[in-house]
Structures are given as structure tokens and as C-alpha cells.
Design a protein around this motif. Sequence first.
Motif, PDB file in Angstrom:
ATOM      1  N   LEU A 131      -6.175   4.609   6.488  1.00 33.73           N
ATOM      2  CA  LEU A 131      -5.729   3.437   6.595  1.00 33.73           C
ATOM      3  C   LEU A 131      -5.829   2.730   8.314  1.00 33.73           C
ATOM      4  N   ASP A 162      -2.244  -1.426   8.405  1.00 34.49           N
ATOM      5  CA  ASP A 162      -1.745  -1.249   7.054  1.00 34.49           C
ATOM      6  C   ASP A 162      -0.711  -0.227   7.173  1.00 34.49           C
ATOM      7  N   ILE A 204       0.722  -1.194  -0.125  1.00 32.91           N
ATOM      8  CA  ILE A 204      -0.003  -0.090  -0.030  1.00 32.91           C
ATOM      9  C   ILE A 204       0.989   1.099  -0.073  1.00 32.91           C
ATOM     10  N   GLN A 229       4.296  -2.068   6.283  1.00 33.83           N
ATOM     11  CA  GLN A 229       4.647  -2.603   4.944  1.00 33.83           C
ATOM     12  C   GLN A 229       5.892  -3.244   4.915  1.00 33.83           C
ATOM     13  N   LYS A 264       2.203  -5.397  13.654  1.00 35.50           N
ATOM     14  CA  LYS A 264       1.143  -5.405  12.598  1.00 35.50           C
ATOM     15  C   LYS A 264       0.197  -6.577  12.964  1.00 35.50           C
TER      16      LYS A 264
END
Length: 432
Positions: free
Chosen positions: A13, A17, A3, A20, A426
Amino acid sequence: MSIDFTPDNIYDLAPSDLVQPSKVAGRMYIDPDIFEREIKDIFERTWVWVAHESEIPAAGNFKSTHVGRQPVIVVRDRRGAINTLLNRCRHRGASVCEQRTGKANGFTCPYHAWSYSLDGKLRGIPYPEGYEGVMTKDGMGLRKLRTEAYCGMVFATFDDDAEPLEDFLGDAKPWMDRFFKQGGGYPLKVLGTHRFKFHGNWKIQLENTTDGYHFPIVHRSWMASVDSETADMMSFMNDPAATTHDLGNGHSVAQMVPEHSDLDADDGSEPLQERFNDLVAELKSQGLSEAQVRRLVRAMHGTGFNLNLFPNVSMSISFLRVLRPISVDETYIEHVALGPDGPPEIVDPVNRERMRVHEHFQGPFGFGTPDDAEGWDRVQRGAIGGPDLPIMVNRGIGRETRAEQGWPTSHVTDETGMRSAYTKWKEMMSDV
């Protein structure tokens, strides 16, 4: 699918997200809503380091600290068990302990004198007549956190359903075992703690521990201040054997001095540093053998690696670095000095020298920590600009390989450790 972060989407977001494969969003450092999620979804859900067993050696010994932002007391009870208790009276919410460390028979709230035993049970209520038919003492003890230990390292969690501590530590455990070999045949104990705050997000410090890339740049003044043997030992930038491993669950290890990763692996060829000649003579005068002296002195600088344990403690060469999040842009740090625990005539001169080494880098007037803290402050100040601009964690991603244990591995100057921590971040911040 990767993204892209843009000014238009960055605040739309989901937190998960924002991580990354090769970058994270600057918003992660400055968004107070994300910080509140981190406290709830990370610090109150996983295992957080709270103490070393040497800090609470006997019944009644306690230490006040925090799990996330919640105040707790870590205390050894009369049966020898270690308890982590929420530092909050069950009556009207006052803290029951304000001392940082000490020894007690129990804890009594100063407001209305409700008293609690070392295992947290409510043992006394003054003037109990008003509670007849209203409430009993059952179930009104101090809230107790689940507490487990490995290698003398004590961890606590609010989550009763969390995986066992040893499962959470996983492949970090052999490195913890190696770290505690630096006692030279004696167990390690806490010698003292240096505390300070920096004006930055807690993840900035989390990244630092296994970031070998900054060392010769930020710490050039320290490198210039030490003897040539120490400087040579820490010149790892072009050493192909100096590696960083992703150990899983957000943990990572950076091997700056690979030949000191296991202090039991000593073929006797490495000369002891001349700066310790007086210490060598003092230890020999106490009747120690050449092998015993060598084992103690060779470990003077620690283990040669930094082990990062997600989310709040690192076992950094020879000391512990503990972080506590205060707010989105303020973090509390403790540097915990360690040394062998044994006969005073042997360990006292060793620990005296270890403290001087510790102060030279980690102390408030040292050559290392103040430079690190300035860098952390600057990252926070810069991150306010362009929350959509990525924080790059892609160094070495193209040359990352797998160690024989299956660990993602790259050079010690690469950002493998950061990618490990953010993968766990995450996972824990996911809405799924």
C-alpha cells in the motif's frame, strides 16, 4: 472506500493509503522508508516551529535547533530581523555553531575560517588568492530558510512556495492568542527547557497532546499527588463542555478546563487556590491590586487547553512541547517552561511558583512526563507486532458534530485531534 490492512498487502500500500477514516496502519510507526518520506514531504515542506522570540531578544542572540533532521541556527540580525540559517559552512560542510544558545557577532567555521554575518552572508574567506577567477562571495552565504512569526512563535520552512504562515495556522490563531494571555498582562518568556528522548515514532507523541482519554489512567499518580482543587479542575472525563476541535491543517485543540480557555473571561466567582496564598500575599506587598493579583495567580496553571500545531509543537496548558524526529523509532522532545516577563519584584515570585508547578508534572522527576514517555515507548514496542494491525483512532467518531465555526468537534476524550493530524499527514504524503 475504506481499505482493509492485511499481512499480504500492508507493504504494497502507498503511504497515503495507510490512513483510513477510523484507523491508521501500525506500519506507519516502524517502516524506515515511510520515515524518510515524512522528513522530505512533511518536515521539509511545511512550517516547523523553531523558537520563541524571547529566546532571541536582541541582535546577535541565537539558538541552535533543527528543522526535521537538518541543523539550523535561529538568530536576530542587526536590523532586528529573525533569520533561520542552515548550520552548514558553504565550503566543506562543517557546522558553524555548536552552542545551543548564545550571542555572537557572526559565525565562523572552525575548519577553514570562512565567516558569515548574522543574516547569513559570507563576509570573509582567509587567503582569498586561491579563489581569484574561480569564485566570488556572492551567493555563497549560509542557506536561509523562509522564516515568519505569529504571537512571538517563530516558524521556518525550506519551501519558498509554502502558503503564508498565518494561512497555515488558520483557525489555530485565536487559540494562540488566548494561550499567551497567561502572562497576566505581561508578555511571556521562556524560563527554561527540559530535553529528553524516547524510543518511539514521532507520531506517537503527536497523538498524545489532544488525547484526553489517557489522562486519568496514565496520570492517576499525578492526580493523587496534587491538592483537591487541582484534581477537581482536571477531572474532565464526564464534563460535556470539555471538547476537542479539529481546526484544520492538522491542528487541533483539546479543552480540558473550558472555563480557563480565555483567561480574560473571569467573573470573579472562582476562588484562588489556597496553595498560592503565600504568593498572593507577596504580590500584594508589592502594591498590586486585587485584580492584578487575581489575573496572575489564576493563570498559574495555564490556559486549560492543549493546542496541537502540526507537525512539531504543542502549546500545552502552560508550556510548549516540541518534537523532533531522529529516526523511525526515536524522537527528541523539549518541554519549554514559560512565564511572564516584567518587573523582577513581580514576575520573579510568580515564575518561581510556575517552575515548581512545571517540574511537578513535566520535569524528569515529575509525576506526568515519565508516565507519558513509558506509554510512548510501549506503543513502539507493541507496534512491531502485526504491522498490518490498525491503530484505532475511531473514538467519538459517531458523536462528532460541527461547532458553529465549522470545526469537527467531539468530547475531549475522543480522537478528533488524531484524525485531524492524520488527515493532514495523508494529504502531505499523497503521491498526487
